[in-house]
Design a protein around this motif. Structure first.
Motif, PDB file in Angstrom:
ATOM      1  N   THR A 181       0.963  25.057  12.858  1.00 52.30           N
ATOM      2  CA  THR A 181       1.500  24.218  11.784  1.00 52.30           C
ATOM      3  C   THR A 181       1.556  22.768  12.247  1.00 52.30           C
ATOM      4  O   THR A 181       2.090  22.462  13.309  1.00 52.30           O
ATOM      5  CB  THR A 181       2.913  24.689  11.398  1.00 52.30           C
ATOM      6  N   TYR A 182       1.023  21.910  11.418  1.00 50.91           N
ATOM      7  CA  TYR A 182       0.938  20.490  11.775  1.00 50.91           C
ATOM      8  C   TYR A 182       2.323  19.852  11.800  1.00 50.91           C
ATOM      9  O   TYR A 182       3.195  20.184  11.005  1.00 50.91           O
ATOM     10  CB  TYR A 182       0.062  19.776  10.743  1.00 50.91           C
ATOM     11  N   SER A 221      -1.620  22.129   4.965  1.00 53.63           N
ATOM     12  CA  SER A 221      -0.888  23.345   4.569  1.00 53.63           C
ATOM     13  C   SER A 221      -1.429  23.926   3.263  1.00 53.63           C
ATOM     14  O   SER A 221      -0.981  24.983   2.839  1.00 53.63           O
ATOM     15  CB  SER A 221       0.604  23.022   4.422  1.00 53.63           C
ATOM     16  N   PRO A 249      -0.074  16.456   6.445  1.00 54.44           N
ATOM     17  CA  PRO A 249       0.602  17.762   6.457  1.00 54.44           C
ATOM     18  C   PRO A 249       0.395  18.551   5.164  1.00 54.44           C
ATOM     19  O   PRO A 249       0.292  19.774   5.192  1.00 54.44           O
ATOM     20  CB  PRO A 249       2.080  17.396   6.634  1.00 54.44           C
TER      21      PRO A 249
END
Lengths: 444, 331
Positions: free
Chosen positions: A263-264, A411, A407
């Motif tokens: 996850t960024y 996502s 982000p």
């Protein structure tokens, strides 16, 4: 009021008045000093010229690690060895803070004598720097030792704003140890996107990931879309186009569709820390990233070019340099200092400790020796086709917008097309910054 | 002093209506020439002396910048280079007509609407638990210190720690994982970024109000509780009909300050999310900072700052006027 209270009150009155007056005087003096320094600096531009430079020069630069501070402090210490009366004092800050502090210092005419300049900021921050063309000519200084690519990247309209210290292609850094642990064959130049994706999938699992999206969505955009600088349309900033969107789409799919990336996070230094943790197998990086990586990690780092997509393999060439600011009190002395800081000794030293893949190409072997087996051939192979990234006048706003929406696209919360629209709206108007004709600088 | 009755130690006797004889006065040194300084003026001077420390700082570092920011707001004023051009109310009209500005205003209102009541509930609840009337909890002094600690912790440091806690593999996701909740992208998802800031702010901010309310509770007369107890009121009823009304000036003060500081939230958003993802957690002060120091539009940033000031003025002014309906002042 009792007599004792009166005495106390009088005393307080006097002390208060004295402190207030001192504060005002100090502020005035500070302002005066600042203005005076600015003025004397400008006067020095016109009058100072000496063959034996002297004085103390301030140098402001971004640094990402304590070893970086040590490296550049050592480079600064080389100056008095050539010019005994000249000193350079280094002040450092983080990459992000640097690009916010520099304009603030420029606005108060309080820039240091010397400062770092990355290629991306020549459009937005280039006006803080003194063009070096005249000083180069007056000092009969030869740029022949530097890679012409970086002379071009650090120039605007034919004016060179900084002498380059490093450069390099954006390639893939990989964790050899993790590849071996997962029994995945080490990647080799000429590999394809299909092989890359298959490897990333095999490397993902058990808390490990095959891929890290890297510092910027632009790094792989050229490789995927096959179009260089897809954020520009006929010299005007415009990211709402199919090439840019395709590049973002495929890059983001590695995270939200194939789930081969963690996850960024927007946390500072997240990419470096995450890759250094040893739980991620590959990330886009360049030779500048090796020194902090080695300092933080305990695995062997390998290098490989970007995989070839339908349009072949493509990458950018990036780099930075040191320039003389417009507030420099003694540009002649500052130039003399630059010639030492970017001389063979300094460049070989910075390369030997991994801090730079030197823009002075004769010193490149010092970096390849530091980097170890396999690194040099990959860099040289990538450099053959790497192109300089064309920057825009709205570069700072563009980078801020990219980091804000990254982000969401990674996502899968927004599509690549929406990402492009949002980034376009936030970045404002912009145009390509032309390096102009640099041939005269290179003796052409 | 050798004046009257110096020899006997007694005052000389005199008959009624007799004008008292003035004793010979010692020679008084002549007054210094110059204006006569009254006591009031001397006291005023002393007051200014005491005030001068604060006043100097206020003028230099608050008043002048504030006035200058109003001046800036009417200009197109790039941080570096470029012309400073008078644009009148253009910066204000650009702000209020931009979708981005209202998105940021909604973000702030969302934060205020969620955080202020939560802060009130948590701080008042803990104040009741750790207040003077609760005899069942031991180590109340220690607990008060523990709960107050976040207030004195540097916000930057605590924000960085919370960033790690919210991160992938952080302790918050680990705890939620125990209850079967999957990994949440707290700071990278537009739906969770602002709640993350609210949670962190709550941890950071309730301690101050808690101590304030405990201080207020110590001033509530015990006989009020005894009287209501005799009337058959239970603890809950006593809380709402004695504690809350008697504490209302403190509740008003605490809530007012929390309200104002909530509109001004910056550091937590800047460090935890940077205002992202997208603009989902961008606050007004963060927007001012970005406009001034990332986009270098000082005039526009100043205009937003004054719009924020007007917003705070309206909300706090309304809150202030409403106090007559619920704040009980004993005197």
């Amino acid at each position: 009021m009792k007599p004792n209270s009166q005495v106390k009150a009088k005393l307080m009155l006097r002390v208060g008045a004295a402190v207030s007056a001192s504060a005002l005087v100090a502020l005035g003096a500070g302002t005066g000093t600042s203005f005076a320094a600015g003025r004397s600096g400008h006067q020095a531009h016109a009058t100072h010229s000496t063959s034996s430079p002297s004085g103390n020069l301030s140098w402001f630069f971004w640094v990402g690690s304590p070893t970086g501070v040590h490296t550049w402090t050592h480079v600064a210490s080389l100056v008095p060895k050539t010019y005994p009366n000249l000193r350079v004092s280094l002040t450092t800050t983080s990459w992000t803070d640097y690009w916010q502090k520099l304009p603030l210092e420029a606005s108060s005419h309080d820039l240091p004598d010397l400062a770092g300049l990355q290629f991306g900021y020549v459009g937005s921050d280039g006006s803080f720097f003194l063009p070096l063309n005249t000083l180069i000519k007056q000092n009969h200084y030869s740029l022949a030792g530097f890679t012409p690519t970086m002379i071009k990247e650090l120039s605007v309209n034919g004016k060179l704003l900084a002498l380059p210290y490093d450069f390099g292609p954006v390639v893939i850094a990989y964790n050899k140890t993790l590849f071996e642990q997962k029994h995945v064959a080490l990647p080799k130049d000429g590999w394809t996107w299909a092989q890359f994706l298959a490897d990333a999938k095999r490397l993902t699992g058990g808390g490990d990931y095959g891929w890290l999206p890297g510092q910027s969505p632009l790094e792989m955009n050229y490789d995927i879309s096959g179009v260089p600088d897809a954020y520009l349309q006929h010299g005007t900033f415009n990211v709402v186009n199919s090439a840019f969107i395709t590049g973002i789409q495929q890059w983001a799919a590695l995270s939200y569709k194939y789930h081969v990336a963690p996850t960024y996070s927007t946390a500072p230094n997240w990419a470096t820390t995450e890759f250094a943790s040893g739980k991620v197998a590959m990330e886009p990086n360049g030779p500048w990233g090796l020194e902090p990586l080695k300092a933080q990690s305990n695995f062997q780092v390998g290098w490989v070019e970007f995989p070839s997509g339908p349009h072949g393999e493509h990458t950018y060439n990036e780099g930075s340099g040191f320039g003389i600011t417009k507030d420099a009190k003694n540009p002649e002395a500052a130039f003399k200092a630059l010639t030492v800081m970017l001389g063979s000794t300094a460049e070989n030293y910075a390369a030997s400790v991994g801090r730079a893949f030197p823009a002075r190409v004769a010193a490149d072997p010092s970096w390849t020796h530091y980097a170890g087996e396999g690194a040099g051939p990959v860099m040289y192979a990538a450099l053959k086709t790497a192109q300089p990234m064309e920057v825009t006048t709205n570069w700072t706003a563009f980078q801020t917008a990219l980091s804000k929406y990254t982000p969401l696209v990674l996502s899968g919360s927004i599509t690549a097309a929406q990402f492009a629209k949002d980034v376009q709206a936030e970045s404002g108007a912009g145009a390509a910054v032309s390096p102009g004709n640099v041939a005269p600088l290179l003796g052409g | 002093m050798a004046l009257v009755g110096a020899h006997t130690g007694k005052a000389p006797r005199r008959s009624a209506g007799e004008r008292p004889q003035s004793p010979p006065l010692p020679e008084v040194p002549p007054r210094r020439k110059g204006p006569r300084v009254t006591l009031a003026r001397r006291e005023a001077r002393a007051a200014y002396g005491f005030l001068s420390f604060n006043l100097t700082g206020f003028i230099l570092f608050t008043l002048i910048p504030v006035v200058f920011s109003l001046y800036l707001s009417f200009f197109n004023w790039p941080l570096t280079g470029g012309q400073h051009t008078l644009v009148g109310f253009h910066n204000y009209s650009v702000a209020v007509s931009s979708f981005g500005f209202w998105q940021v205003v909604i973000n702030v209102l969302y934060f205020v609407a969620a955080y202020v009541p939560l802060n009130l509930v948590v701080s008042l609840g803990l104040a009741s638990l750790l207040g003077p009337r609760n005899k069942t909890i031991k180590g109340k002094g220690f607990l008060r210190v523990v709960f107050f600690l976040p207030v004195v912790t540097p916000v930057v440091a605590s924000s960085l720690v919370w960033g790690l806690m919210f991160g992938q593999g952080g302790i918050i996701n680990a705890v939620l994982g125990v209850f079967g909740v999957g990994q949440l992208n707290w700071l990278g998802s537009s739906g969770l970024a602002m709640p993350s800031i609210i949670i962190m702010s709550l941890w950071l901010g309730f301690g101050y109000n808690m101590i304030l309310y405990i201080a207020g509770m110590t001033n509530i007369p015990e006989d009020l509780y005894e009287a209501t107890s005799l009337d058959g009121a239970g603890r809950v009823r006593q809380f709402f009909h004695v504690t809350v009304p008697m504490l209302s000036p403190f509740l008003f003060f605490g809530t007012l300050l929390t309200l104002i500081t909530s509109f001004q939230i910056f550091t937590r958003a800047y460090i935890l999310t940077g205002g992202g993802p997208g603009n989902s957690s961008t606050t007004l002060v963060l927007e001012i900072y970005d406009q001034a120091f990332k986009y270098f539009r000082l005039g526009y940033a100043s205009a937003i700052a004054w719009l924020l000031f007007i917003l705070i003025l309206i909300v706090t002014g309304t809150f202030y006027r409403l106090q007559r309906h619920w704040v009980y002042y004993e005197h």
